[in-house]
Design an enzyme around this catalytic site. Sequence first.
Site, PDB file in Angstrom:
ATOM      1  N   GLU A 179      16.901  64.556  63.608  1.00  0.00           N
ATOM      2  CA  GLU A 179      17.811  65.082  64.620  1.00  0.00           C
ATOM      3  C   GLU A 179      17.063  65.191  65.963  1.00  0.00           C
ATOM      4  O   GLU A 179      15.986  65.784  66.026  1.00  0.00           O
ATOM      5  CB  GLU A 179      18.250  66.472  64.158  1.00  0.00           C
ATOM      6  CG  GLU A 179      19.515  66.962  64.760  1.00  0.00           C
ATOM      7  CD  GLU A 179      19.907  68.336  64.207  1.00  0.00           C
ATOM      8  OE1 GLU A 179      19.033  69.089  63.756  1.00  0.00           O
ATOM      9  OE2 GLU A 179      21.110  68.639  64.261  1.00  0.00           O
TER      10      GLU A 179
ATOM     11  N   CYS B  63      25.614  70.212  66.188  1.00  0.00           N
ATOM     12  CA  CYS B  63      25.213  69.718  64.864  1.00  0.00           C
ATOM     13  C   CYS B  63      25.936  68.411  64.528  1.00  0.00           C
ATOM     14  O   CYS B  63      25.419  67.598  63.772  1.00  0.00           O
ATOM     15  CB  CYS B  63      25.514  70.777  63.811  1.00  0.00           C
ATOM     16  SG  CYS B  63      27.209  71.388  63.879  1.00  0.00           S
TER      17      CYS B  63
ATOM     18  N   THR C 267      14.647  75.461  59.122  1.00  0.00           N
ATOM     19  CA  THR C 267      14.765  76.914  59.006  1.00  0.00           C
ATOM     20  C   THR C 267      15.630  77.283  57.800  1.00  0.00           C
ATOM     21  O   THR C 267      15.345  78.254  57.096  1.00  0.00           O
ATOM     22  CB  THR C 267      15.371  77.514  60.291  1.00  0.00           C
ATOM     23  OG1 THR C 267      14.580  77.093  61.396  1.00  0.00           O
ATOM     24  CG2 THR C 267      15.387  79.023  60.258  1.00  0.00           C
ATOM     25  N   GLY C 268      16.662  76.505  57.534  1.00  0.00           N
ATOM     26  CA  GLY C 268      17.527  76.760  56.374  1.00  0.00           C
ATOM     27  C   GLY C 268      16.728  76.744  55.077  1.00  0.00           C
ATOM     28  O   GLY C 268      16.944  77.571  54.186  1.00  0.00           O
TER      29      GLY C 268
ATOM     30  N   GLY D  87      21.949  76.828  61.553  1.00  0.00           N
ATOM     31  CA  GLY D  87      20.763  76.438  62.316  1.00  0.00           C
ATOM     32  C   GLY D  87      20.176  75.169  61.741  1.00  0.00           C
ATOM     33  O   GLY D  87      20.891  74.377  61.101  1.00  0.00           O
TER      34      GLY D  87
ATOM     35  N   GLU E 165      24.596  76.296  57.010  1.00  0.00           N
ATOM     36  CA  GLU E 165      25.244  75.242  57.818  1.00  0.00           C
ATOM     37  C   GLU E 165      24.145  74.666  58.694  1.00  0.00           C
ATOM     38  O   GLU E 165      23.711  75.301  59.656  1.00  0.00           O
ATOM     39  CB  GLU E 165      26.339  75.864  58.691  1.00  0.00           C
ATOM     40  CG  GLU E 165      27.507  76.379  57.905  1.00  0.00           C
ATOM     41  CD  GLU E 165      28.392  75.268  57.359  1.00  0.00           C
ATOM     42  OE1 GLU E 165      28.589  74.271  58.082  1.00  0.00           O
ATOM     43  OE2 GLU E 165      28.865  75.396  56.231  1.00  0.00           O
TER      44      GLU E 165
END
Length: 488
Positions: A386, A285, A233-234, A229, A251
């Site tokens: 992003e 991604c 959030t990671g 994600g 990832e």
Amino acid sequence: MSTTAATVARHWIDGQWSDSGEHRDSVNPATGEVIGSYAMADVKEAQAAIEAARRAFADPAWRTDRLLRARVLNRMADRFEERTDDLVELLGRENGKTHDQGRLEVAFAPETLRFNAALALTDTGTNSQVTEGELSMVVRQPVGVAGIIAPWNSPVALGIRSLAPALAAGCTAVMNLPWQTAQTNSLIAELVGDTPGLPSGVANTITGGHVSGDVLVRSPDVPTISFTGSTATGKQIGAAAAANLKRVGLELGGKTPLIIFEDADLAHALPIVVSALIVFSGQFCMTGSRLLVHERIADQVRADLGERLSAVKVGPASDPSSEMGPIIDKPNVERIDKIVEDAIAQGATVIVRGGPVADGPLAAGAFYRPTLLEVHDNSMPIVQDEAFGPVLTMQTFSTEAEAIAMANDSQYGLSASVFSQDVDVPLRVALALESGSVWVNDWARLHDQFEEGGFKGSGLGRMRGFAVLDDFVEFKHVRLRPGTTPAA
Ligand code: NAD
């Protein structure tokens, strides 16, 4: 068992379908139409799934039988292959992918499952006679229940990318799949959960979001999390998991540079640049979102690429001539357009404006036409952050060193492409890029036998390859002292 017979897409827990209190509608992003409903997981469903996986792990049947695991993973691969058309159709209807792009995603699942079936059989530790009469060996053991959290942009490929190695290692698993793809999740749950030979409770699938995901991350019964994600959030997950010193495989996001040197074959490179932007409508991604072009070919690239991007046929998956489907929903269309508007206000030059489709038969859907902006400042948010949509920036460079510095000036380091017909330049540049994957004269080519993952803010650990098992195993050193003389 059939999911189509069920009126509500449900969870798969402990070998059976399971409902939950809250039901919501699934929506086709190309039309805004309701295509079904689904049960949304909350704390209770996540806990039930963890409990089922915990019980299944306590039974040695799965974790100690690698032949069984290999057989089951191969059967699962067959089942995904047999239902490819159904998965592609669902990804088109619920996730907006054109059928070609849906096939691209679905094809990963059987390949990944088969590779991991083989990995299950490579369970060889190391051993050594460290000194006369003394031996050491290392045994790999599964860590326990794996918590898997996957995003909506490729639920089939990314869910399986984490599940397959978890099962190969001997873990049991809970997959938290995203509510945006609930109908697709239901078919994934059926294909995984109903595989002959898979013991009940070994692979559980819930449809949820951050609430159910957080239960996995905080549970003391889930020693490892495999998360795909966003970087934001990671980071939250890494911080929350630290309370239990939990292992995390992350990832995360990317901002893939596509570097075009002066000697590149543009007839080959530019169609790849277009694909890098429009595959999954830029919601990938590895979307190629930063174009770095040698200044001597900039005019040609600007004109040729502008024409190609303006000609991209946007439309629903149900129309076979569509080259790019919708964005996941209208709020994301607005979010992307705001990023573009802000960039223009900050000085970006428009080459192709693209933007939301507001008129005609596509207006009810969440469509966004490809956009190309030229910028000169690498620190601008449009270059650094992003966008997760079909928005490409173009910048020029004059030397190889400048191109490398621009590419590396990013919080991300997931992937990069280099276009050149030289023998040495692409290799030299590939070695200098801070990036987990580098493609030369290509983009987004992934193979299960090679590691995939991110440098810097793009992640921790690796998917695919042999390194993928590291998220799911403990290494145990056992020391033996048989001595050198037989006991009297
Ligand atoms: P996201 O980080 O917002 O959410 C991903 C999933 O995590 C959600 O579906 C949700 O179920 C869960 N979640 C959200 N907050 C959570 C929390 N606090 N605790 C536990 N679980 C939580 O990402 P998204 O918007 O769904 O997906 C797009 C992002 O994923 C992009 O940044 C993209 O680059 C990235 N991505 C990375 C890869 C990769 O392989 N590196 C692949 C695909 C997508």
